[in-house]
Design an enzyme around this catalytic site. Structure first.
Site, short mmCIF file in Angstrom:
data_model
loop_
_atom_site.label_atom_id
_atom_site.label_comp_id
_atom_site.label_asym_id
_atom_site.label_seq_id
_atom_site.Cartn_x
_atom_site.Cartn_y
_atom_site.Cartn_z
N ARG A 1 0.06 6.76 7.37
CA ARG A 1 0.20 6.86 5.91
C ARG A 1 -0.31 8.20 5.40
O ARG A 1 0.10 8.66 4.34
CB ARG A 1 -0.63 5.75 5.23
CG ARG A 1 -0.16 4.33 5.50
CD ARG A 1 -0.88 3.36 4.56
NE ARG A 1 -0.76 1.98 4.97
CZ ARG A 1 0.25 1.17 4.65
NH1 ARG A 1 1.24 1.63 3.93
NH2 ARG A 1 0.27 -0.09 5.06
N ASP B 1 3.81 3.39 6.66
CA ASP B 1 3.05 3.21 7.89
C ASP B 1 3.87 2.65 9.03
O ASP B 1 4.91 2.03 8.83
CB ASP B 1 1.90 2.23 7.64
CG ASP B 1 2.42 0.80 7.51
OD1 ASP B 1 3.27 0.57 6.63
OD2 ASP B 1 2.01 -0.07 8.30
N LYS C 1 17.30 3.51 1.54
CA LYS C 1 18.20 3.49 2.70
C LYS C 1 19.50 2.84 2.24
O LYS C 1 19.63 1.62 2.29
CB LYS C 1 17.60 2.65 3.83
CG LYS C 1 16.42 3.31 4.54
CD LYS C 1 15.93 2.40 5.65
CE LYS C 1 14.77 3.01 6.38
NZ LYS C 1 14.15 2.06 7.32
N PHE D 1 13.57 4.15 11.05
CA PHE D 1 12.24 3.78 10.59
C PHE D 1 11.44 5.04 10.31
O PHE D 1 11.26 5.88 11.19
CB PHE D 1 11.52 2.91 11.62
CG PHE D 1 10.33 2.22 11.05
CD1 PHE D 1 10.48 1.07 10.28
CD2 PHE D 1 9.06 2.73 11.24
CE1 PHE D 1 9.38 0.44 9.72
CE2 PHE D 1 7.96 2.11 10.68
CZ PHE D 1 8.11 0.96 9.92
N VAL D 2 11.00 5.19 9.08
CA VAL D 2 10.30 6.42 8.69
C VAL D 2 8.84 6.11 8.33
O VAL D 2 8.53 5.01 7.86
CB VAL D 2 11.00 7.12 7.50
CG1 VAL D 2 12.40 7.55 7.91
CG2 VAL D 2 11.06 6.22 6.27
N ASP E 1 14.75 -0.87 1.09
CA ASP E 1 15.51 -1.12 2.31
C ASP E 1 16.66 -2.07 1.93
O ASP E 1 17.72 -1.64 1.51
CB ASP E 1 14.54 -1.69 3.34
CG ASP E 1 15.13 -1.79 4.73
OD1 ASP E 1 16.24 -1.30 4.94
OD2 ASP E 1 14.48 -2.37 5.62
N LYS F 1 0.81 -1.20 0.00
CA LYS F 1 0.00 0.00 0.00
C LYS F 1 0.85 1.26 0.00
O LYS F 1 0.38 2.35 -0.28
CB LYS F 1 -0.88 0.01 1.27
CG LYS F 1 -1.73 -1.20 1.45
CD LYS F 1 -2.34 -1.18 2.90
CE LYS F 1 -3.02 -2.50 3.17
NZ LYS F 1 -3.46 -2.58 4.58
N ASP G 1 7.63 2.96 -2.51
CA ASP G 1 7.82 3.99 -1.50
C ASP G 1 9.26 4.01 -0.99
O ASP G 1 9.89 5.06 -0.90
CB ASP G 1 6.84 3.79 -0.33
CG ASP G 1 6.83 2.35 0.20
OD1 ASP G 1 7.54 1.48 -0.36
OD2 ASP G 1 6.09 2.09 1.17
#
Ligand code: XMP
Ligand code: MG
Length: 200
Positions: A169, A163, A135, A156-157, A107, A47, A104
């Site tokens: 979100r 989310d 990242k 952690f963003v 990682d 999502k 989005d």
């Protein structure tokens, strides 16, 4: 009772609404230049990528199509394993299509590496990747990403589609949350531990 204001949970603003919109416009100009005479199929990964796709697509002044996939990544602890399951597949036949995956955040890169190979195997003419965030310190596999919005630190963003436990979100900005949100003390700067199985 008044609803909680999610802005109260923010510890640090990493990227403002304006930063994001400005960068998306720049990426759109790059994409337009690369897709002259080609109609890209934007594949949004649900999502988290919903906001990026929505803003990027409207910024692009060329014909395009959109489709969506939902995938779930199985990992142990805080890292995804690269074992990916499709929860919702595309409706579009990819034969001969110019696919632009929109994400989005990258990682480890394991999810996108798998996704790219999967879409290539369906006969696409080309498969490129656009991600709003990366990242770099966490990358495990060398996945070629043509369009990158921002490199972010290994924290952690959330916000702008990203989310924590399905919340945040709807923030306009990309932020780091205050530790109390994760049930940690205010001195603890570590983010949440991902569940072993996560829906991206
Ligand atoms: P990999 O490791 O396969 O995983 O590149 C990418 C996915 O991991 C999630 N992710 C995050 N989600 N804030 C989030 O809300 C973060 O800081 C973060 N880091 C990784 C995300 O689902 C992404 O698609
Ligand atoms: Mg995602």
């Amino acid at each position: 009772m008044r609803a909680t204001d999610i802005a109260d949970d923010v510890r640090e603003l990493l990227l403002s609404r304006d930063d994001i919109q400005e960068r998306i416009a720049e990426l759109a100009r790059d994409i337009e230049a690369d897709y002259v005479d080609r109609t890209p199929l934007l594949v949004g990964v649900l999502k988290g990528a919903v906001m990026v796709v929505s803003d990027l697509a409207r910024e692009l002044k060329i014909p395009l199509e959109m489709d969506w996939m939902a995938v779930s990544s199985y990992g142990s602890g805080t890292v995804s394993s690269g074992v990916v399951r499709i929860l919702k597949d595309l409706d579009t036949d990819l034969t001969g299509r110019d696919v632009l995956i929109v994400e989005d955040i990258i990682d480890s890169g394991l999810t996108l590496s798998w996704l790219r190979a999967n879409l290539e195997s369906r006969g696409a003419a080309s498969v490129e990747i656009c991600t709003l965030l990366r990242k770099p310190s966490r990358l495990k596999v060398d996945v070629p990403v043509r369009y990158i919005g921002f490199d972010v630190p290994n924290e952690f963003v959330v916000g702008y589609g990203l989310d924590y436990d399905e919340r945040y979100r709807n923030l306009h900005d990309v932020v780091v949350l205050r530790p109390h949100v994760y049930g940690a003390s205010e001195d603890d700067v570590a983010g949440p531990v991902d569940p072993a199985r996560k829906v991206l």
